[in-house]
Design an enzyme around this catalytic site. Structure first.
Site, short mmCIF file in Angstrom:
data_model
loop_
_atom_site.label_atom_id
_atom_site.label_comp_id
_atom_site.label_asym_id
_atom_site.label_seq_id
_atom_site.Cartn_x
_atom_site.Cartn_y
_atom_site.Cartn_z
N GLU A 41 0.84 -1.20 0.00
CA GLU A 41 0.00 0.00 0.00
C GLU A 41 0.87 1.25 0.00
O GLU A 41 1.90 1.31 0.69
CB GLU A 41 -0.90 0.00 1.24
CG GLU A 41 -1.84 1.19 1.34
CD GLU A 41 -2.67 1.19 2.61
OE1 GLU A 41 -3.76 1.80 2.61
OE2 GLU A 41 -2.23 0.59 3.62
N CYS B 278 -5.14 -3.17 3.29
CA CYS B 278 -4.80 -2.89 4.70
C CYS B 278 -6.00 -3.02 5.64
O CYS B 278 -6.41 -4.12 5.98
CB CYS B 278 -4.17 -1.49 4.79
SG CYS B 278 -3.23 -1.20 6.32
N LYS C 17 -10.23 0.95 -2.01
CA LYS C 17 -10.31 0.60 -0.59
C LYS C 17 -11.67 0.97 -0.03
O LYS C 17 -12.15 2.10 -0.18
CB LYS C 17 -9.19 1.33 0.17
CG LYS C 17 -9.03 0.91 1.62
CD LYS C 17 -7.81 1.60 2.23
CE LYS C 17 -7.55 1.17 3.67
NZ LYS C 17 -6.33 1.86 4.21
#
Length: 537
Positions: free
Chosen positions: A260, A370, A336
């Site tokens: 990321e 993440c 995301k």
């Protein structure tokens, strides 16, 4: 650009002839007649490969199957091809014999030859043959013939003291020189009529065909633990990215995974600006970096999970976006879903609205970025869509933040009966606000059962050290787990009592997105067929 490796067809001959004329223009533009190509396709269709770029055949590899004891190590090209009639082809042969490989000069920077060799290797394994043989020219030998014997010349090529366009390439593709042949191709003045008898050994070969191993289920992952460092400019940053792509390609990886926000070192030039402005400046690099990743995926024949980068959409909203750049030239995007409080506070980011599995030449995969992996619903929805590998690019600054990502990723692997690969950044970045320290230990996790490591960790990197983690995962073990595991998590869910799924609005948006992608694919190439699966052993 769309690239596809597939078996050659009779209707490809026009493109094939055009490419051959260009390849051999220096020696008169000779080419195989249509009757010869048709003969090969009739007797051994699965052994003739080509590479198609944007619908046009620009490279090819032709082969026959021979019983090698009938010829031995002293033969000529004329003999092995039966006087160019290919009567020497034997359906019960124990070796694949390469009789031609060529790439159109305009496309040689795409490393298409490697794709053709990989396709041959996969076929060799599928047919349970002992290996691949070929007579290789040594076209640069004429420059050294007065001072070196053929054997001395070959030794210097092996030691990289001399470059030979044919032999160097073949050695880099795991072939070894079995013998030097004299008079192999009469009239080849560049090679002084010498050739190398090259061999690639199929390590999976077994005498009894009922014991033949299934190697097409082995997928090799190359996980990058990325060191944060400053770069002079974008080109210097991309050079570092290509270094890692080249490294994992040398190991014949099927996927490369970046972390990321791996491109945040490029924010250094904007460190004097407020953080929300600086991150949007960084977003200006996202499309050029994605385009480079797609180019590298093609050139090095590896699917690239391009970490994540900031992206500003047409409405001015800022997203954290990961890209899957396939080695056939296509790409996918994942935004995301769950934005961390830090990303909201410092950058004003917003979350995406689409959860979708992606098809690749190595099965279905998913991506979560993440914080997303800490929400089990996302992994379960992807599992219901059939993913076999979940990729998780992450960025954490402290060990407790890393532990959240790691432990949740391990849980996703167990509860969804899939592999999970996590890739993070390490090191310090003092000239970029909010990215100054990083902590990571990248890893590949497995389900937990007898088929897998007892700690459910396939491989893990050294903490806080830049490195490449190479790991093989076996998709066939997931099938075995689904059907015969000690516990069968996905099957034993009480869906009569509870369920996890997308809301109606999200389903509608997803279906609309999929329909759009399907229409675009059909509009661009109405006769497009899926690419041949070429999996590294």
């Amino acid at each position: 650009m769309h690239i596809q490796t597939r078996t050659l067809q009779k209707e490809d001959y026009h493109d094939l002839k055009e490419a051959m004329i260009e390849v051999y223009s220096g020696i008169g533009g000779d080419y195989w007649p249509k009757s010869s190509i048709n003969k090969l396709l009739n007797i051994f269709p699965e052994g003739q490969f080509c590479v198609e770029v944007d619908g046009k055949v620009v490279a090819s590899a032709l082969a026959i199957r021979v019983k090698y004891d009938d010829f031995g190590d002293n033969h000529t090209y004329f003999q092995i091809t039966g006087g160019y009639t290919f009567k020497t082809h034997n359906d019960e042969g124990d070796y694949l014999y390469g009789i031609e490989v060529f790439v159109h000069p305009d496309f040689r920077d795409l490393r298409l030859g490697r794709r053709l060799y990989d396709a041959r290797k996969e076929l060799c394994e599928q047919l349970n043959l002992k290996g691949i043989l070929a007579g290789g020219r040594i076209p640069n030998y004429n420059k050294f013939a007065d001072e070196l014997t053929p054997r001395e010349y070959i030794t210097k090529v092996k030691q990289k003291e001399i470059y030979d366009p044919t032999l160097t390439f073949q050695l880099s593709n795991d072939f070894h020189v079995r013998k030097v042949l004299r008079g192999y191709l009469p009239g080849d003045t560049e090679s002084k009529e010498y050739a190398t008898l090259l061999e690639w050994i199929n390590i999976y070969y077994v005498a009894e065909k009922d014991k033949r191993p299934h190697t097409d289920s082995i997928i090799r992952l190359g996980v990058i633990q990325w060191q944060m460092r400053l770069f002079k400019n974008l080109n210097a940053f991309l050079d570092q990215v290509e270094f890692f792509v080249n490294a994992v390609s040398d190991y014949r990886a099927d996927f490369m995974v970046l972390p990321e926000f791996f491109n945040t070192p490029l924010m250094a030039d904007f460190n004097d600006l407020p953080e929300p402005v600086a991150i949007r400046k960084l977003a200006d690099f996202t499309i050029p970096v994605r385009e480079k990743l797609c180019e590298l995926a093609i050139s090095y024949n590896v699917n690239i999970v391009g970490g994540s980068m900031p992206l500003v959409d047409e409405d001015g909203k800022l997203y954290n976006v990961a890209y899957l750049c396939r080695r056939d030239g296509s790409f996918e995007e994942y935004r995301k879903i769950h934005i961390t409080p830090n990303e909201v506070k410092h950058y004003g980011m917003v979350g995406g609205n689409e959860i979708r599995a992606f098809d690749t030449d190595c099965g279905k995969v998913g991506m979560l970025i993440c914080y997303d992996v800490e929400f089990p619903e996302l992994g379960r929805i992807l599992a219901q869509q059939g993913i076999q590998i979940l990729f998780v690019p992450f960025l954490t600054d402290t060990q407790n933040g890393y532990s959240r990502v790691r432990l949740c990723a391990q849980a996703r692997a167990i509860e969804n009966e899939c592999y999970v690969a996590i890739s993070g950044c390490v090191g310090n970045l003092p000239r970029v606000q909010n990215m100054d320290i990083n902590y990571a230990q990248s890893a590949v996790f497995t389900p937990s059962d007898f088929q897998f490591p007892t700690n459910a960790v396939k491989a893990e990197a050294t903490a806080n050290t830049e490195m490449v983690l190479i790991a093989d995962v076996d998709l066939s073990l997931l099938k075995e787990l689904h059907e015969h595991g000690s516990v069968q998590v996905l099957k034993d869910r009480r869906t009569d009592l509870y369920d996890v799924g997308l809301k109606k609005a999200a389903k509608k948006a997803l279906n609309k997105s999929l329909d759009k992608l399907k229409k675009e694919s059909t509009d661009n190439d109405p006769e497009r067929v899926p690419p041949v699966i070429v999996v590294a052993s």
